[in-house]
Design a protein around this motif. Structure first.
Motif, PDB file in Angstrom:
ATOM      1  N   LYS A  29       0.833  -1.204   0.000  1.00 59.77           N
ATOM      2  CA  LYS A  29       0.000   0.000   0.000  1.00 59.77           C
ATOM      3  C   LYS A  29       0.868   1.254   0.000  1.00 59.77           C
ATOM      4  CE  LYS A  29      -3.662   2.298   2.599  1.00 59.77           C
ATOM      5  NZ  LYS A  29      -4.491   2.225   3.805  1.00 59.77           N
ATOM      6  N   HIS A  30       1.910   1.270   0.837  1.00 59.09           N
ATOM      7  CA  HIS A  30       2.789   2.436   0.940  1.00 59.09           C
ATOM      8  C   HIS A  30       4.023   2.320   0.040  1.00 59.09           C
ATOM      9  CE1 HIS A  30       0.395   2.836   4.630  1.00 59.09           C
ATOM     10  NE2 HIS A  30       0.539   4.132   4.398  1.00 59.09           N
ATOM     11  N   GLY A  31       4.327   1.104  -0.431  1.00 58.57           N
ATOM     12  CA  GLY A  31       5.433   0.911  -1.362  1.00 58.57           C
ATOM     13  C   GLY A  31       6.801   0.792  -0.717  1.00 58.57           C
ATOM     14  N   TYR A  32       6.860   0.240   0.498  1.00 62.74           N
ATOM     15  CA  TYR A  32       8.137   0.091   1.192  1.00 62.74           C
ATOM     16  C   TYR A  32       8.290  -1.317   1.765  1.00 62.74           C
ATOM     17  CZ  TYR A  32       9.023   5.046   0.856  1.00 62.74           C
ATOM     18  OH  TYR A  32       9.280   6.302   0.373  1.00 62.74           O
ATOM     19  N   ILE A  33       9.558  -1.694   1.944  1.00 69.93           N
ATOM     20  CA  ILE A  33       9.915  -2.948   2.599  1.00 69.93           C
ATOM     21  C   ILE A  33      10.781  -2.585   3.793  1.00 69.93           C
ATOM     22  CG2 ILE A  33      11.138  -5.158   2.402  1.00 69.93           C
ATOM     23  CD1 ILE A  33      10.742  -4.899  -0.661  1.00 69.93           C
ATOM     24  N   ALA A  34      10.503  -3.196   4.937  1.00 71.39           N
ATOM     25  CA  ALA A  34      11.326  -2.972   6.124  1.00 71.39           C
ATOM     26  C   ALA A  34      11.756  -4.312   6.682  1.00 71.39           C
ATOM     27  CB  ALA A  34      10.553  -2.194   7.183  1.00 71.39           C
ATOM     28  N   THR A  35      13.034  -4.419   7.033  1.00 64.01           N
ATOM     29  CA  THR A  35      13.576  -5.633   7.642  1.00 64.01           C
ATOM     30  C   THR A  35      14.192  -5.276   8.980  1.00 64.01           C
ATOM     31  OG1 THR A  35      14.040  -6.663   5.504  1.00 64.01           O
ATOM     32  CG2 THR A  35      15.247  -7.523   7.406  1.00 64.01           C
ATOM     33  N   ARG A  36      13.769  -5.978   9.999  1.00 63.48           N
ATOM     34  CA  ARG A  36      14.338  -5.804  11.340  1.00 63.48           C
ATOM     35  C   ARG A  36      15.258  -6.988  11.602  1.00 63.48           C
ATOM     36  NH1 ARG A  36      11.156  -5.337  17.109  1.00 63.48           N
ATOM     37  NH2 ARG A  36      13.053  -5.207  18.378  1.00 63.48           N
ATOM     38  N   LEU A  37      16.557  -6.692  11.702  1.00 62.92           N
ATOM     39  CA  LEU A  37      17.539  -7.727  12.012  1.00 62.92           C
ATOM     40  C   LEU A  37      17.766  -7.728  13.523  1.00 62.92           C
ATOM     41  CD1 LEU A  37      20.138  -7.038   9.185  1.00 62.92           C
ATOM     42  CD2 LEU A  37      18.315  -8.741   9.227  1.00 62.92           C
ATOM     43  N   PHE A  38      17.451  -8.837  14.141  1.00 59.47           N
ATOM     44  CA  PHE A  38      17.542  -8.887  15.597  1.00 59.47           C
ATOM     45  C   PHE A  38      18.985  -8.851  16.082  1.00 59.47           C
ATOM     46  CE2 PHE A  38      13.344 -10.575  14.667  1.00 59.47           C
ATOM     47  CZ  PHE A  38      12.571  -9.769  15.496  1.00 59.47           C
ATOM     48  N   SER A  39      19.913  -9.411  15.312  1.00 63.12           N
ATOM     49  CA  SER A  39      21.316  -9.407  15.721  1.00 63.12           C
ATOM     50  C   SER A  39      21.913  -8.006  15.668  1.00 63.12           C
ATOM     51  CB  SER A  39      22.136 -10.339  14.824  1.00 63.12           C
ATOM     52  OG  SER A  39      22.134  -9.870  13.489  1.00 63.12           O
ATOM     53  N   ARG A  40      21.368  -7.134  14.818  1.00 64.10           N
ATOM     54  CA  ARG A  40      21.884  -5.771  14.674  1.00 64.10           C
ATOM     55  C   ARG A  40      21.052  -4.768  15.459  1.00 64.10           C
ATOM     56  NH1 ARG A  40      24.512  -4.536   9.778  1.00 64.10           N
ATOM     57  NH2 ARG A  40      24.850  -2.544  10.814  1.00 64.10           N
ATOM     58  N   ASN A  41      19.875  -5.184  15.934  1.00 57.81           N
ATOM     59  CA  ASN A  41      18.959  -4.292  16.638  1.00 57.81           C
ATOM     60  C   ASN A  41      18.737  -3.020  15.813  1.00 57.81           C
ATOM     61  OD1 ASN A  41      17.191  -3.802  18.727  1.00 57.81           O
ATOM     62  ND2 ASN A  41      18.688  -2.631  19.893  1.00 57.81           N
ATOM     63  N   ALA A  42      18.400  -3.215  14.534  1.00 56.56           N
ATOM     64  CA  ALA A  42      18.213  -2.111  13.607  1.00 56.56           C
ATOM     65  C   ALA A  42      17.150  -2.466  12.585  1.00 56.56           C
ATOM     66  CB  ALA A  42      19.527  -1.792  12.900  1.00 56.56           C
ATOM     67  N   CYS A  43      16.630  -1.423  11.911  1.00 56.91           N
ATOM     68  CA  CYS A  43      15.636  -1.597  10.869  1.00 56.91           C
ATOM     69  C   CYS A  43      16.177  -1.029   9.568  1.00 56.91           C
ATOM     70  CB  CYS A  43      14.361  -0.850  11.254  1.00 56.91           C
ATOM     71  SG  CYS A  43      12.910  -1.877  11.247  1.00 56.91           S
ATOM     72  N   PHE A  44      16.053  -1.793   8.492  1.00 52.78           N
ATOM     73  CA  PHE A  44      16.498  -1.376   7.171  1.00 52.78           C
ATOM     74  C   PHE A  44      15.263  -1.191   6.300  1.00 52.78           C
ATOM     75  CE2 PHE A  44      19.937  -3.630   9.118  1.00 52.78           C
ATOM     76  CZ  PHE A  44      21.049  -2.866   8.799  1.00 52.78           C
ATOM     77  N   ILE A  45      15.147  -0.030   5.673  1.00 50.52           N
ATOM     78  CA  ILE A  45      13.962   0.299   4.881  1.00 50.52           C
ATOM     79  C   ILE A  45      14.393   0.617   3.456  1.00 50.52           C
ATOM     80  CG2 ILE A  45      12.038   1.905   4.611  1.00 50.52           C
ATOM     81  CD1 ILE A  45      12.072   2.287   7.636  1.00 50.52           C
ATOM     82  N   MET A  46      13.633   0.066   2.500  1.00 52.95           N
ATOM     83  CA  MET A  46      13.909   0.392   1.107  1.00 52.95           C
ATOM     84  C   MET A  46      12.600   0.510   0.338  1.00 52.95           C
ATOM     85  SD  MET A  46      15.461  -3.088  -0.466  1.00 52.95           S
ATOM     86  CE  MET A  46      14.398  -4.228  -1.303  1.00 52.95           C
ATOM     87  N   LYS A  47      12.650   1.238  -0.744  1.00 52.71           N
ATOM     88  CA  LYS A  47      11.494   1.408  -1.619  1.00 52.71           C
ATOM     89  C   LYS A  47      11.220   0.089  -2.318  1.00 52.71           C
ATOM     90  CE  LYS A  47       8.740   4.471  -3.673  1.00 52.71           C
ATOM     91  NZ  LYS A  47       7.503   4.712  -3.000  1.00 52.71           N
ATOM     92  N   LEU A  48       9.959  -0.275  -2.412  1.00 52.63           N
ATOM     93  CA  LEU A  48       9.553  -1.511  -3.073  1.00 52.63           C
ATOM     94  C   LEU A  48       9.618  -1.292  -4.582  1.00 52.63           C
ATOM     95  CD1 LEU A  48       6.692  -3.699  -1.816  1.00 52.63           C
ATOM     96  CD2 LEU A  48       7.000  -3.382  -4.246  1.00 52.63           C
ATOM     97  N   ASN A  49      10.539  -1.972  -5.233  1.00 48.98           N
ATOM     98  CA  ASN A  49      10.710  -1.853  -6.676  1.00 48.98           C
ATOM     99  C   ASN A  49       9.934  -2.986  -7.342  1.00 48.98           C
ATOM    100  OD1 ASN A  49      11.572  -1.887  -9.343  1.00 48.98           O
ATOM    101  ND2 ASN A  49      13.628  -1.185  -8.807  1.00 48.98           N
ATOM    102  N   LYS A  50       8.859  -2.632  -8.019  1.00 50.91           N
ATOM    103  CA  LYS A  50       7.966  -3.642  -8.592  1.00 50.91           C
ATOM    104  C   LYS A  50       8.595  -4.428  -9.737  1.00 50.91           C
ATOM    105  CE  LYS A  50       3.916  -1.271  -6.994  1.00 50.91           C
ATOM    106  NZ  LYS A  50       2.703  -0.554  -7.282  1.00 50.91           N
ATOM    107  N   GLU A  51       9.729  -3.957 -10.267  1.00 50.27           N
ATOM    108  CA  GLU A  51      10.423  -4.712 -11.300  1.00 50.27           C
ATOM    109  C   GLU A  51      11.092  -5.963 -10.726  1.00 50.27           C
ATOM    110  OE1 GLU A  51      13.053  -2.607 -13.963  1.00 50.27           O
ATOM    111  OE2 GLU A  51      11.942  -0.749 -13.586  1.00 50.27           O
ATOM    112  N   TYR A  52      11.485  -5.892  -9.463  1.00 50.71           N
ATOM    113  CA  TYR A  52      12.245  -6.981  -8.855  1.00 50.71           C
ATOM    114  C   TYR A  52      11.498  -7.724  -7.745  1.00 50.71           C
ATOM    115  CZ  TYR A  52      15.965  -4.544 -11.262  1.00 50.71           C
ATOM    116  OH  TYR A  52      16.720  -3.940 -12.223  1.00 50.71           O
ATOM    117  N   ILE A  53      10.506  -7.095  -7.158  1.00 50.58           N
ATOM    118  CA  ILE A  53       9.765  -7.694  -6.045  1.00 50.58           C
ATOM    119  C   ILE A  53       8.433  -8.215  -6.577  1.00 50.58           C
ATOM    120  CG2 ILE A  53       8.759  -7.292  -3.764  1.00 50.58           C
ATOM    121  CD1 ILE A  53      11.791  -6.918  -3.829  1.00 50.58           C
TER     122      ILE A  53
END
Length: 113
Positions: A29-53
């Motif tokens: 809906k918003h066009g984003y992907i977020a990954t929370r890596l527990f080992s890094r205690n961080a969140c990585f956010i990227m734009k959802l690219n419909k060509e590849y996802i």
């Protein structure tokens, strides 16, 4: 495990693998992907690219095939490599852009874009 919410256009993926555990949200809906890596205690956010996802319907089909066949080859497999740069904590303006599911996943964690 994967949960697909077709009404909210959100896919939630949980990987439980010890030190490599993570949660990922595909918010179509918003066009984003977020990954929370527990080992890094961080969140990585990227734009959802419909060509590849894969799209929401395609994601569900791939998950079903994987579950029933146990192994699958797909040209839609996606690998992402994050390079740590500068991070910041999300504010109200970020959560309006990224949406509520990503806010719930990443609140209080450093965000990397």
């Amino acid at each position: 495990t994967m949960t697909i919410d077709s009404d909210k256009h959100v896919v939630d993926v949980h990987v439980r693998s010890g030190v490599y555990s993570s949660d990922t949200i595909f918010d179509y809906k918003h066009g984003y992907i977020a990954t929370r890596l527990f080992s890094r205690n961080a969140c990585f956010i990227m734009k959802l690219n419909k060509e590849y996802i894969p799209g929401l319907e395609e994601m569900g089909r791939l998950a079903f095939e994987r579950q029933t066949m146990n192994t699958i080859y797909s040209p839609n497999n996606v690998w992402v490599q994050f390079k740590s740069g500068h991070s910041r904590f999300g504010g109200m303006e970020d959560w309006v852009v990224y949406g509520r599911p990503i806010e719930q996943l990443c609140t209080g964690l450093p965000l990397y874009h």
